[in-house]
Every structure is written in structure tokens, then in C-alpha cells.
Design an enzyme around this catalytic site. Sequence first.
Site, mmCIF file in Angstrom:
data_model
loop_
_atom_site.group_PDB
_atom_site.id
_atom_site.type_symbol
_atom_site.label_atom_id
_atom_site.label_comp_id
_atom_site.label_asym_id
_atom_site.label_seq_id
_atom_site.Cartn_x
_atom_site.Cartn_y
_atom_site.Cartn_z
ATOM 1 C CG ASP A 2 46.153 37.845 49.518
ATOM 2 O OD1 ASP A 2 45.487 36.824 49.207
ATOM 3 O OD2 ASP A 2 47.359 37.799 49.801
ATOM 4 N N GLY A 3 43.547 37.349 51.333
ATOM 5 C CA GLY A 3 43.325 36.860 52.685
ATOM 6 C C GLY A 3 41.966 36.217 52.935
ATOM 7 C CG HIS A 19 36.561 33.040 47.928
ATOM 8 N ND1 HIS A 19 37.713 33.791 48.019
ATOM 9 C CD2 HIS A 19 36.964 31.785 47.602
ATOM 10 C CE1 HIS A 19 38.759 33.020 47.751
ATOM 11 N NE2 HIS A 19 38.329 31.790 47.500
ATOM 12 C CB SER A 47 46.067 36.665 39.422
ATOM 13 O OG SER A 47 46.277 35.355 39.909
ATOM 14 C CD GLU A 49 50.163 34.850 38.008
ATOM 15 O OE1 GLU A 49 49.238 35.617 38.355
ATOM 16 O OE2 GLU A 49 51.063 35.178 37.212
ATOM 17 C CD1 TRP A 51 43.463 31.800 34.509
ATOM 18 C CD2 TRP A 51 41.472 30.869 34.934
ATOM 19 N NE1 TRP A 51 42.492 32.623 33.992
ATOM 20 C CE2 TRP A 51 41.263 32.074 34.234
ATOM 21 C CE3 TRP A 51 40.361 30.104 35.307
ATOM 22 C CZ2 TRP A 51 39.994 32.551 33.901
ATOM 23 C CZ3 TRP A 51 39.097 30.569 34.976
ATOM 24 C CH2 TRP A 51 38.918 31.777 34.281
ATOM 25 C CG LEU A 113 34.646 54.408 41.597
ATOM 26 C CD1 LEU A 113 35.983 55.026 42.025
ATOM 27 C CD2 LEU A 113 34.141 53.475 42.695
ATOM 28 N NE ARG A 170 49.376 40.902 48.696
ATOM 29 C CZ ARG A 170 49.743 40.023 47.799
ATOM 30 N NH1 ARG A 170 50.376 40.407 46.725
ATOM 31 N NH2 ARG A 170 49.483 38.748 47.980
ATOM 32 C CB SER A 178 50.737 39.177 43.573
ATOM 33 O OG SER A 178 51.245 38.708 44.793
HETATM 34 C C1 IPE Z 1 41.906 36.490 47.731
HETATM 35 O O1 IPE Z 1 41.963 35.668 48.851
HETATM 36 C C2 IPE Z 1 40.731 36.185 46.857
HETATM 37 C C3 IPE Z 1 41.001 35.835 45.456
HETATM 38 C C4 IPE Z 1 42.149 35.555 44.920
HETATM 39 C C5 IPE Z 1 39.830 35.784 44.605
HETATM 40 P P1 IPE Z 1 42.786 34.327 48.812
HETATM 41 O O2 IPE Z 1 41.890 33.255 48.286
HETATM 42 O O3 IPE Z 1 44.057 34.521 48.061
HETATM 43 O O4 IPE Z 1 43.061 34.087 50.347
HETATM 44 P P2 IPE Z 1 44.385 33.484 51.017
HETATM 45 O O5 IPE Z 1 45.567 34.238 50.486
HETATM 46 O O6 IPE Z 1 44.453 32.032 50.664
HETATM 47 O O7 IPE Z 1 44.174 33.723 52.481
HETATM 48 MG MG MG Z 2 46.014 34.884 48.595
#
Ligand code: IPE
Ligand code: MG
Length: 232
Positions: A2-3, A19, A47, A49, A51, A113, A170, A178
Site C-alpha cells: 500500500d501507499g 505503481h 483487490s 475492490e 476494480w 519460494l 502492511r 482490507s
Molecule cells: C497500492 O497502492 C497499490 C495497489 C493497490 C495496486 P495504492 O494505489 O493503494 O496507494 P495509496 O493508498 O493511494 O497511497
Molecule cells: Mg491504498
Amino acid sequence: MDGNGRWATERGKPRVFGHVAGVQSVRAVVTECARLGLGSLTLYAFSVENWKRPPAEVRYLMRLLRAYLRRALKTLMENGVRLRCIGRLHDLPEKTLAELRRTEAKTQHNQGLVLRLALSYGGRSEIADAVRRFGEDVQAGRAHPSEVDEETLRRYLYDPETPDPDLIIRTAGEMRMSNFLLWQLSYSEFYVSPVGWPDFREEALHAAFHDYAARERRYGLVPGADASAASE
Ligand code: IPE
Ligand code: MG
């Protein structure tokens, strides 16, 4: 993971920039986990969600995933990594799914792995899909409701070999699950890293493992009891 979006926004760049940087973290973390001898790593990449994000971002993420898979194959082979996918995979674009299946096939005999990519994944969807498939087996006379227990249900999950995670990490500071691996996480340890995914590299991974190593896992038992007794 995330992030990514926040990481990019903080740098005055469009979200997709995050990304792209995040893919480097995937490479670093996968390689490091393989090097350390981990048995299993599941990355929550997309996820059910997700989409609902803007179509352009979704398309970009799918393209990025295809590009990652094509470029990563060599490293996956070199590191003995076996790729598997979990989720509502039929919802993925045809080309993306084809690339995933190709990589799964090519890496299937690797012994190191197991890297699971959770794609179009939701923990509740996984349980609902499992129950539906069990119901179909009941209807077809292949199963009986009296068979339902935890082990039987597990066999209907996307990948029954997905182990219960020892540790869930996370990134980006959020303190929620989530909808990730809801069935499997009953006794997982949870670690929240303040680091955004694009900056989550070897150092941040080691910090998580060090934190985990200091914990006492009790599985509902009393302090000091042998945790392995929990599975008996
Ligand atoms: C996670 O980062 C990447 C994916 C869901 C593919 P986010 O896109 O959720 O980044 P924030 O949460 O908006 O910072
Ligand atoms: Mg996010």
C-alpha cells in the site's frame, strides 16, 4: 502493498508513477525472500475492490503486471521461485491472465519460494466462492454437507496449499486488513510499516522480520506453553 499513490502524490507526480516504483519493491522483496529461504510469500497486488478505481489506473496496473511478469521470468527462474495466483482470475483481462498462466507453467517445477499473487482477490469472495463450489459438489453427489469442517473448506479455497501466514506486513501505516486472506490469517502476526510500498525494500523487510522474531506466539494458549501443541 500500500501507499504507491501517496508516494507519487508527495513527489508531485501522477499516481501511476508510484505503481512503477512499486514494481522495483516487488523485485527486491521477492528476491530477498527467496534468498532468505522463505517458503511462501503472498503479495496483495489487486483487490476485488480495486476494480472501482478509475479505468485508466486499472488498465495501467494490468499492463504493468504483464510487463513485470515478462521481465521477471529470468530472475524467478534464477531464484527458484514458483509463481501461483489466487483470486477471481477470470475477471482479469485475457492478455494478463495468459501471461500469468504462462509464468505459472514455466516456474511450476521450481523448488524454492512459492510466490502467490493475489489478484482480483478478496477474502470474503474467496470464502463465498469456496462455499459455492462445495455446494456444486453436493448437488452433483460428490460431497455431503456433513463433511464440512475447517479442513474440508480449506480444500475449496483458491489455492488450498496457501499456508496460514506467520506474518502479515502492511505498508504505508494503515492499520486494517482490507479483506486479505481472511480465512488464513486467524493466528497470523500483524506488522504495520510506516514505509510506503515504493520505499519498502530489503531494509524495511528486515525490520519487519526482526520485529516478528521477538514475538511470542501463543495460539490461544498460556504464556510459555509450546506453541506447536496448538496444531495437535
Ligand atoms: C497500492 O497502492 C497499490 C495497489 C493497490 C495496486 P495504492 O494505489 O493503494 O496507494 P495509496 O493508498 O493511494 O497511497
Ligand atoms: Mg491504498
